[in-house]
Design an enzyme around this catalytic site. Structure first.
Site, PDB file in Angstrom:
ATOM      1  N   GLU A  96       0.913   3.873   1.815  1.00 10.45           N
ATOM      2  CA  GLU A  96       1.362   4.304   3.135  1.00 10.45           C
ATOM      3  C   GLU A  96       2.548   3.476   3.625  1.00 10.45           C
ATOM      4  OE1 GLU A  96      -3.264   4.415   3.418  1.00 10.45           O
ATOM      5  OE2 GLU A  96      -1.743   3.379   2.236  1.00 10.45           O
ATOM      6  N   HIS A  99       0.854  -1.182   0.000  1.00 10.42           N
ATOM      7  CA  HIS A  99       0.000   0.000   0.000  1.00 10.42           C
ATOM      8  C   HIS A  99       0.895   1.239   0.000  1.00 10.42           C
ATOM      9  CE1 HIS A  99      -3.878  -1.910   1.863  1.00 10.42           C
ATOM     10  NE2 HIS A  99      -3.326  -2.702   0.961  1.00 10.42           N
ATOM     11  N   CYS A 133      -6.274   1.939   5.884  1.00  9.71           N
ATOM     12  CA  CYS A 133      -6.878   0.697   6.351  1.00  9.71           C
ATOM     13  C   CYS A 133      -6.248   0.304   7.690  1.00  9.71           C
ATOM     14  CB  CYS A 133      -6.659  -0.403   5.310  1.00  9.71           C
ATOM     15  SG  CYS A 133      -4.916  -0.915   5.163  1.00  9.71           S
ATOM     16  N   CYS A 141      -2.367  -0.093   7.472  1.00  4.72           N
ATOM     17  CA  CYS A 141      -1.636   1.162   7.302  1.00  4.72           C
ATOM     18  C   CYS A 141      -1.768   2.076   8.520  1.00  4.72           C
ATOM     19  CB  CYS A 141      -2.100   1.855   6.032  1.00  4.72           C
ATOM     20  SG  CYS A 141      -1.695   0.895   4.545  1.00  4.72           S
TER      21      CYS A 141
END
Length: 158
Positions: free
Chosen positions: A55, A53, A83, A86
């Site tokens: 992040e 991801h 999420c 993250c």
């Protein structure tokens, strides 16, 4: 242009890179002392990695750039509410504050469905959502609309 807008625009540029690679268009930047020290965008498909991801990738880059894991004096700007993974990574890396664009009513863990950043964990991360929300949400809506149309034409289901 204020700082929030400036840094969210940089995150949006990263999201556009993800979109060009047919990844979910999420981008993130990490800021230290008023300067961007890390930029990243989603690479789950291209990297064949469910943890890739924006992040997570930005946190890794910031740690390398600053030569430390503790990012207490850093802020993260991300186009979509983080999420659970993250948000947890932000807590574990001691990010000072997360600024995000679009709210994620399905997976968002900075207040939408739960708030990992303000829990009983060892660090609390300040959060501010809705920065350039319309622009960030439009990127995601457009991407998923095209994906559904493409899948419909090919007979696939989401």
């Amino acid at each position: 242009m204020d700082e929030k807008t400036k840094f969210m625009k940089a995150a949006i540029k990263e999201a556009l890179k993800a979109q060009a690679a047919e990844e979910v268009p999420v981008g993130a930047v990490i800021v230290f002392e008023g300067k961007i020290v890390a930029r990243a965008h989603n690479k789950r498909n291209t990297g064949k990695d469910g943890t890739a991801h924006a992040e997570i990738l930005a946190i890794r880059k910031a740690g390398k750039k600053l030569d430390r894991w503790n990012l207490t004096d850093c802020e993260m700007y991300v186009t979509l509410e983080p999420c659970a993974m993250c948000a947890g990574a932000a807590v574990n890396s001691r990010i000072k504050k997360i600024f995000f664009g679009a709210y994620d009513r399905r997976f968002g863990c900075c207040g939408s469905i739960m708030d990992i950043t303000d829990s009983e964990l060892n660090h609390k991360v300040e959060v501010e959502g809705g920065i350039m929300e319309a622009e960030c949400a439009a990127l995601l809506s457009s991407f998923f609309k095209k994906l559904r149309e493409r899948n419909k034409k090919s007979g696939q289901t989401n």
